[in-house]
Design an enzyme around this catalytic site. Structure first.
Site, mmCIF file in Angstrom:
data_model
loop_
_atom_site.group_PDB
_atom_site.id
_atom_site.type_symbol
_atom_site.label_atom_id
_atom_site.label_comp_id
_atom_site.label_asym_id
_atom_site.label_seq_id
_atom_site.Cartn_x
_atom_site.Cartn_y
_atom_site.Cartn_z
ATOM 1 N N LYS A 1 16.033 21.439 -11.313
ATOM 2 C CA LYS A 1 15.197 20.135 -11.600
ATOM 3 C C LYS A 1 16.324 19.146 -12.387
ATOM 4 C CE LYS A 1 11.559 19.252 -10.984
ATOM 5 N NZ LYS A 1 10.253 19.763 -11.936
ATOM 6 N N GLU B 1 9.568 8.045 -17.272
ATOM 7 C CA GLU B 1 8.185 8.339 -17.465
ATOM 8 C C GLU B 1 7.792 8.114 -18.948
ATOM 9 O OE1 GLU B 1 8.439 12.332 -14.208
ATOM 10 O OE2 GLU B 1 8.153 12.609 -16.561
ATOM 11 N N HIS C 1 0.689 -1.230 -0.063
ATOM 12 C CA HIS C 1 0.084 -0.015 -0.045
ATOM 13 C C HIS C 1 0.741 1.369 0.017
ATOM 14 C CE1 HIS C 1 -3.407 -2.615 1.108
ATOM 15 N NE2 HIS C 1 -2.584 -3.123 1.966
ATOM 16 N N SER D 1 14.668 21.504 -16.543
ATOM 17 C CA SER D 1 13.328 22.404 -16.665
ATOM 18 C C SER D 1 13.728 23.373 -17.243
ATOM 19 C CB SER D 1 12.883 22.569 -15.178
ATOM 20 O OG SER D 1 11.843 23.646 -15.213
#
Length: 466
Positions: free
Chosen positions: A288, A295, A161, A282
């Site tokens: 970043k 992804e 979980h 970024s």
């Protein structure tokens, strides 16, 4: 507007050429030209069979084989031309062959149809795609196995979980993905075994009256045997769906690992640092480091799943035998293959280069009273307490430790005895994360020794596949 010329393949039946929109929707050469090597290979085998059986004169068969080989060499160097008037790669091969060797090229289509020709070329392409993916999966599995062996003693939190559950070793976690990849290899190999039968000789749908030798054609193309039923042969796309289902499952596994890299690379986790080669920045935030490669792999899995679903829906209501709907069978596989190929390469590169932050992993593994189950197990083994009662006592110990602001290993003997006298000597229980993982020696467990056994077994399985 109606065209002024008829199609050279089927124009004898028609007095007018196709409407421009019909020509556009009917032509598949822009995408099915990827089959050119497989179509030529199938045509060479067919020509050789025609010569061996005496259906064609030996000199004609030889001219066809030599012309097809020369055409393959030409296209290997120059690329495949696109002529929409020729509709597809199969007619393009025949037309360009005729330009090279003359009218004898017209004998190539003896005793076959585009239906069995397409089915054969497509199976050959899928077989090659499977072999390429299997090779990439084996290479990726070796990378994960090597990293798992190096991290056999590295402590990390195991989650359920997405909550800290029990401490595990990083090596054990990585070996879970090796198991997934091994199943992916098995799925692709099973799909390959099912597709490896040759449709050539089924003709349009009913077979042929020519005295062909289908076993010879199958042998020349590396198939196990000819297909058994001509109707099924030209209308079967199970092999394409098998491929897409295997590709989908593989992509889902890659997506799960990619998702973990995305989470682990975030500041709240801090479990990994991805190298610059697999990260982006970024446009506005200079600090970043985005895990874009991971992804994108995660996103590719959804596209591959959609491609599998699309072909399944296309096939669900088709009557026997061939229908033109099946022209839409190739683009989903081509796209899925490209996506899976780059996804495997990206994941292999990331997992080879990623830096694991071991201290941070151990810190989180020790949080959340992750060894509470070990305390309950100790009560069962050392004190003979029924597990449900042991579970309750361990829960009370967690509550006491939480109130004291310490871990379970930080509770004094007096504090433990106050909960239950049987806990007085619980200091001998495996309450540290190191002791916890070391105790998990059951087959398939997380202990470093068990991980090393799993590594050795996985290497043997990969050697057997090779």
């Amino acid at each position: 507007m109606t065209g002024s010329t008829t199609n050279r393949a089927w124009g004898g039946r028609f007095t007018e050429g196709p409407d421009a929109v019909m020509a556009r929707i009917n032509a598949s050469i822009p995408f099915d030209k990827r089959l050119w090597r497989h179509d030529i290979a199938g045509s060479i085998a067919h020509a050789r069979m025609l010569g061996e059986t005496g259906i064609l004169a030996a000199e004609d068969a030889q001219a066809l084989v030599e012309g097809l080989s020369a055409l393959a060499a030409k296209w290997e160097a120059e690329g495949v031309p696109e002529d929409p008037a020729l509709e597809d790669i199969h007619m393009t091969v025949e037309a360009k062959l005729a330009e090279m060797i003359g009218p004898v090229a017209g004998r190539l289509h003896t005793a076959r149809s585009r239906n069995d020709q397409v089915a054969t070329s497509f199976r050959l392409w899928v077989r090659d795609a499977i072999d390429g993916h299997a090779q990439a999966l084996v290479a990726f599995a070796h990378i994960l196995i090597d990293r798992a062996e190096a991290e056999a003693q590295t402590i990390m939190p195991g989650f359920t979980h997405l909550q800290v559950a029990q401490p595990v070793t990083l090596g054990h976690h990585l070996m879970a993905y090796v198991e997934m990849l091994l199943r992916d290899i098995d799925r692709f190999r099973a799909a390959r075994a099912r597709l490896n039968f040759c449709p050539l000789g089924s003709a349009a749908l009913a077979g042929t009256g020519f005295p062909i030798d289908r076993a010879l054609t199958a042998q020349l193309l590396g198939f196990d045997a000819p297909t058994a039923n001509s109707l099924d042969s030209v209308s079967d796309r199970d092999f394409a769906l098998d491929y897409l289902m295997a590709a989908t499952q593989c992509a889902l596994h890659l997506s799960r690992l990619a998702e973990e890299l995305v989470l682990w690379a975030s500041q709240p986790f801090g479990f990994v640092t991805l190298p610059d080669a697999w990260s982006t920045g970024s446009s506005i935030m200079p600090q970043k480091r985005n895990p874009d490669a991971a992804e994108l792999v995660r996103g590719h899995s959804g596209r591959i799943l959609g491609l599998m679903t699309g072909l399944a829906v296309t096939m669900k209501g088709l009557p026997l035998a061939y229908s033109k709907d099946m022209q839409d069978d190739k683009e989903p596989l081509f796209e899925a293959s490209d996506l899976l190929e780059v996804s495997l390469a990206a994941m292999a590169g990331m997992m080879a280069d990623v830096t694991f932050m071991r201290e941070r992993m151990r810190e989180v593994a020790a949080s959340g009273f992750s060894t509470a189950t070990d305390l309950a197990d100790w009560l069962v083994q050392a004190k003979g307490v029924p597990f449900r009662e042991a579970h309750h006592l361990a829960g009370r110990a967690v509550r006491a430790a939480e109130a004291a602001g310490v871990g379970l290993a930080g509770l004094s003997a007096d504090a433990l005895a106050a909960i239950d006298p049987r806990l007085a000597d619980a200091g001998s229980a495996p309450l540290s994360v190191e002791a916890s993982v070391a105790s998990r020696l059951s087959q398939g467990g997380t202990a470093p020794a068990a991980v090393r056994e799993a590594v050795a077994a996985a290497r043997r399985r990969l050697e057997a596949l090779a």
